[in-house]
Design an enzyme around this catalytic site. Structure first.
Site: not given
Length: 279
Positions: A49, A60, A175
């Site tokens: 990725e 994040d 994911y």
């Protein structure tokens, strides 16, 4: 069979867990990222990725935020990332490459132009963190026409009806975000992960990768007992930023090799490196 599906099929047949490292493109430089990718291939990565740097990476944590800031300070943009993919693709024709980022850079380029450019570069999959399945139909259709998988995030709070919508759009893998938080957070509860994976599999037939909070061999092994793939990002970025940029690829590859060995040993198979041929 596309490269992502082939990687999962190959490792499933071998009894191995798919290993998916993440690295931010352009940190500490584009050239260094290229070397880091080579190192991760040698270390036994199955899918890579590649983060597209963005100024407001809302999902994040601080480690990947810093990586994005360094990449942006280097002037790296989406077109640079696609050029990097094209360069890596020439060396590693069978390695699945997935872009992970946010909607704004894609929209600024134009979705149709992005899909065409991504196919030319050799992108296999795209994760758009802030493009939920309710709004992702047009981009998903475009990417599908260009042979590119749209990979969606599933959270602990994702309701069944949204999983069903994801099942209709997603390709490659999904994911699972194992924590209610940002990348790099702690407190990974593997029993809770196992429960949620069972629920996801009731609605989605694709392989499930688990990320957020995997930071060492023990946590990777614990997740691998339940998941099809282990996704690791912040811990690799920490290795990259933890020393001289000239040695970043060596540090990242050495650490990832330790995870590959731990996963293979747990599975009772011969530890291996470079599970995908290096060209």
């Amino acid at each position: 069979m596309n490269r992502i599906d082939a990687a999962f099929a190959r490792q499933r047949a071998a009894g191995r867990t798919v290993l998916v490292p993440y690295v931010t493109a352009g940190d500490p430089s584009i050239a260094a990222t290229s070397d880091i990718i080579d190192s991760m291939v040698r270390a036994g990565a199955d899918v890579i990725e590649l983060g597209v740097p963005f100024s407001d990476p809302m999902a994040d944590g601080p480690v990947i935020q810093r990586a994005a800031e360094r990449a942006l300070a280097n002037g790296v943009n989406l077109r640079d990332v696609l050029a990097l993919v094209a360069d890596v693709r020439r060396r590693h024709p069978s390695m699945p490459l997935v872009l992970m980022g946010y909607a704004n850079p894609i929209e600024a380029m134009g979705e149709a132009e992005f899909a065409e450019a991504a196919e030319r570069a050799g992108v296999d999959g795209v994760i758009v963190v802030d493009d939920p399945p309710e709004e992702a139909g047009d981009l998903t259709a475009l990417l599908q026409r260009h042979g590119i998988a749209t990979i969606f995030l599933v959270a602990p709070t994702t309701p069944p009806e949204r999983m069903q919508r994801i099942a209709k759009l997603a390709a490659g893998y999904v994911y699972y975000v194992s924590l209610k938080g940002v990348t790099g957070a702690g407190h990974l509860d593997t029993a809770d992960v196992a429960t949620h994976l069972a629920e996801i599999r009731r609605h989605i037939a694709l392989p499930v990768g688990v990320g957020f909070g995997i930071r060492d061999a023990a946590s990777a092994q614990a997740i691998a007992r339940h998941a099809d793939a282990v996704v690791i990002g912040s811990r690799i970025i920490a290795e990259i930023e933890g020393g001289d940029a000239r040695d970043a690829a060596v540090r990242a590859g050495a650490w990832l090799s330790s995870i590959r060995r731990a996963l293979d040993t747990m599975a009772g198979v011969e530890p291996t490196c470079a599970t995908t041929p290096v060209h």
